[in-house]
Every structure is written in structure tokens, then in C-alpha cells.
Design an enzyme around this catalytic site. Structure first.
Site: not given
Length: 423
Positions: A362, A279
Site C-alpha cells: 500500500d 500489486e
């Protein structure tokens, strides 16, 4: 003519539904390519036989409901226009009050209420499905409460947006879409600012993270990423779902890092830190602001296309749908129909951008934590909790997936782990 158009629309919806039933249940396959079988991405390695069976059943039915929902909405608007019910809403509004200022709100209420009733069966089927497969833990009264909150929020937004829209349509029939877009820019930013503190708490309870040791780890991670976060929030979702989630919401001083309590209960600290690093990757790479810019550009194009298509539809079928001019507020179902169709058919393109950003996040999380094992474990747990297909069919990925598939995400982490194990 109107009857023929209505019958054709119903037949088209039925054929569309049959196609996607055949595609999802008989044509497509979610099996893994040979080279991925037995790897960490293979659900056989982290799910039992019953979980694998339930995942296939649940995913196929859920995907079918997704593909039916938008055309169901289109069919509703088409029938509203063709059956004369749209004109009934206007007549009821005119009969209810002599004051013109109240007629549009009354018309909007009838349109919203009947639309809510039309959408309710699919919404209930979706809720019932998630209950059957133990994804949802929400009681029926709680679900109905959320549905009613949705209804009144949507109605409130229409009360703000629609009068301005029709004022612009009357004052500038050819350029209304430009002015509408200009006004939408500050309105969108304002709504994003309000979302975490006004709208989200209507549905769930938010409070500072209770696990202060974990909060300190997350804030330390945020500090390394130069993110000015002071608090991490958890939200009480266990009473509604067994699924897991974490996200960053809001803009400016109202931005928040949020964790579902289901995520806290089911993942280890290292797995949670990997998800939070993901995030934070969105924040560092400014994906939120790129997303806002992209949304605003697409909305400009969308409003222009709505203007162009609406003129063509009214020129050809204005009499059949009983809309004398675009500035008559009976054109609202047509505007909503066109917007919904444009959003649906543009979703594969916006999903491509979203999947790219998610893959970047990611990679950021991996480089920050250096812990591919935690990432693999978290993605496996997310897959199990949501009964998600690791390798969904092509059309499902194109239209539904704003994230890379779990096959792609876990395989990327696997490759990193193998490469650095050799090093």
C-alpha cells in the site's frame, strides 16, 4: 473407548461452534473508535443504511462459516478413523482388484469422495449465503462445475503425492518427513509455474485486457517499477461474482498481471492504477519469493510435527483407530487431520507477515501514484462490493485477514492526504 472419543469430539465441535456464534453475534463489535467516526474510513460516509445492515449480517454469518469449516473437517477425519469407515475403504479397494498398484488409488477415491460429500453442506451454505446477499451471481450448475473441478484436481494431486509419501514412510520411517520436504520444494515451484496457464483457466476465461489505453497506462507504470510485463490479463468473473479483485500470479515466464472484469467495470482508471501499483509493490519488494521461502520453512516444521504427533497418537490410540503402523495407508486421514490443524493454528502468525507485506505494498502504491484519493475510493468500493466489515473483530482479523483491515488501510491514506495538503 472409540465411542467415547467420538462422542467427545462431537460435543467439542458443538461447544466450539456455540462459542464462536456467541463471540461473533453477541460479544464482539465492529464499531469504529470515536476518533475515526466521520472519516473516509467510516462506512457511514460511503454506504447507505441498508448496505450497513447487510454488511453486518453477511460478515457475521460468513465469519461463523469460516470458523466452523476447519473443525468440521477435523471432525470428519476423526469419525472416519473411529467408526471403522477408514478400514472399509481399504477393504473395498482390496476387494475391487487383485493388483496392489491399483488399491491405493481406489482407497484415495473413496476417502476423497466421502470427504467431498461431508464438506458439501457447508460449501453449499456459503454459496447460498453469497447468492442471498448478491455477492455471487453464479448459477448452481456453474457452481457445481467448479466444485467438481476442485474434487478431481484434489484427487489428482493426491494420486501424485500420496504414493510417494508412503514409499518414503516405508523406506525411511524416521526421516521420511525430511525427504518429503525436499521433494516438495521443486513440486511447489512447478505447481506455481503451472497455475496461471493450466489450473486457473479450468475455472475462468482469461484474455488480454480489452481496454488498450488502460493497458498502456498499466504497462507504463510497470516499466517505471522495472517490471518486465508485456501483457495485462482480464478474467471473466462478472458471471460468478459482484466482488472485485486484482493480483499477480505465477513465477518466471508464466507470471501474469490479472484484473477481474468486475474491477474494470466498477473502478475508475486512477483507482485501477493504484491497485496495480499495489500489486507491483509486491513484485518490487520480492514478497512472492519471501512468501515461498516462508511457506517452505513452515512446511518443513509442519512435516516434522506431523511425524512426531503421529507417532504419539499411534502409540496411544493406534488400536482404537485400527492403524497398525504409520506406513499403513490408513494413516492418511490422521496425517490430513494433523496438517489441517497445524495450518489453522499457524494462520495467525502467517497472517501477521502477510499483513505487513500488504501494508508495504500500500505504501509503495501511494509513493508511486501520489494519489491517496484514488486509493481511498478503491478501498471504499471494495468494501461495498464485498460487504466487508471495515473494523472486524479481533479473532476474525487474526485468523482471516491476510490484509490490513480497511480501517487501517484507508486511515493510512487519509493521514498521507492530510499531511501533504498542509505541505
Amino acid at each position: 473407548m472409540a465411542r467415547k472419543m467420538g462422542v467427545f469430539s462431537i460435543l467439542a465441535f458443538a461447544l466450539y461452534g456455540l462459542f464462536f456464534y456467541w463471540y461473533l453475534f453477541h460479544l464482539s463489535s465492529s464499531s469504529l473508535p470515536f476518533e475515526y467516526q466521520g472519516t473516509s474510513a467510516d462506512p457511514v460516509t460511503f454506504m447507505n443504511g441498508r448496505e450497513l445492515m447487510l454488511t453486518e449480517e453477511y460478515s457475521k454469518t460468513r465469519n461463523l462459516l469460516f470458523f466452523l469449516s476447519s473443525p468440521w473437517e477435523w471432525l470428519f477425519y476423526i469419525l472416519i478413523l473411529l467408526t471403522g469407515l477408514n478400514s472399509c475403504f481399504k477393504r473395498w479397494a482390496e476387494e475391487a482388484t487383485k493388483r496392489k498398484i491399483f488399491r491405493l488409488p481406489i482407497y484415495l477415491f473413496w476417502l476423497s469422495f466421502v470427504g467431498y460429500l461431508a464438506a458439501l453442506p457447508l460449501s453449499y451454505i456459503s454459496y447460498s449465503l453469497s447468492k442471498t446477499y448478491n455477492i455471487s451471481t453464479q448459477t448452481f450448475p456453474s457452481w457445481m462445475k467448479d466444485e467438481l473441478i476442485d474434487f478431481w484436481l484434489n484427487y489428482g494431486l493426491l494420486l501424485i503425492i500420496v504414493p510417494v509419501l508412503y514409499f518414503l514412510l516405508k523406506k525411511s520411517p524416521k526421516r521420511w518427513w525430511v525427504f518429503a520436504w525436499l521433494l516438495s520444494v521443486p513440486f511447489t515451484l512447478f505447481m506455481m509455474f503451472l497455475q496461471p496457464v493450466i489450473i486457473d483457466p479450468l475455472y475462468n476465461d482469461f484474455y488480454p485486457l480489452k481496454n488498450k489505453e488502460l493497458e498502456a497506462k498499466i504497462l507504463d507504470l510497470a516499466s517505471k517499477a522495472h517490471i518486465p510485463a508485456k501483457h495485462v490479463y482480464e478474467v471473466n468473473m462478472a458471471e460468478k461474482t459482484n466482488a472485485m479483485n486484482a493480483y499477480v500470479t505465477g513465477i518466471g515466464s508464466n507470471s501474469r498481471i490479472v484484473l477481474w472484469d468486475t474491477t474494470l467495470n466498477k473502478l475508475t482508471d486512477d483507482q485501477i492504477l493504484f491497485i496495480m501499483a499495489h500489486e507491483m509493490g509486491h513484485y518490487v519488494e520480492k514478497h512472492l519469493y519471501f512468501g515461498i521461502a516462508g511457506y517452505l520453512l513452515l512446511s518443513l516444521l509442519g512435516l516434522y510435527l506431523v511425524h512426531t504427533l503421529m507417532q504419539q497418537v499411534l502409540a496411544k490410540w493406534g488400536r482404537e483407530v485400527k492403524i497398525p503402523a504409520a506406513s499403513d495407508y490408513r494413516s492418511l486421514p490422521l496425517i490430513l487431520l494433523l496438517l489441517s490443524m497445524l495450518m489453522f493454528f499457524s494462520s495467525p502468525f502467517s497472517n501477521v507477515v502477510s499483513r505487513y507485506q500488504e501494508a508495504r505494498a500500500d505504501t509503495y502504491a501511494l509513493n508511486m501514484t501520489k494519489n491517496p484519493g484514488a486509493g481511498i475510493g478503491s478501498f471504499q468500493q471494495l468494501t461495498k462490493a464485498g460487504l466487508s466489515q471495515v473494523n472486524p473483530p479481533f479473532l476474525v482479523k487474526m485468523f482471516r485477514y491476510g490484509h490490513p483491515t480497511m480501517l487501517e488501510r484507508i486511515s493510512m491514506l487519509d493521514e498521507y492526504e492530510v499531511k501533504h495538503r498542509k505541505d
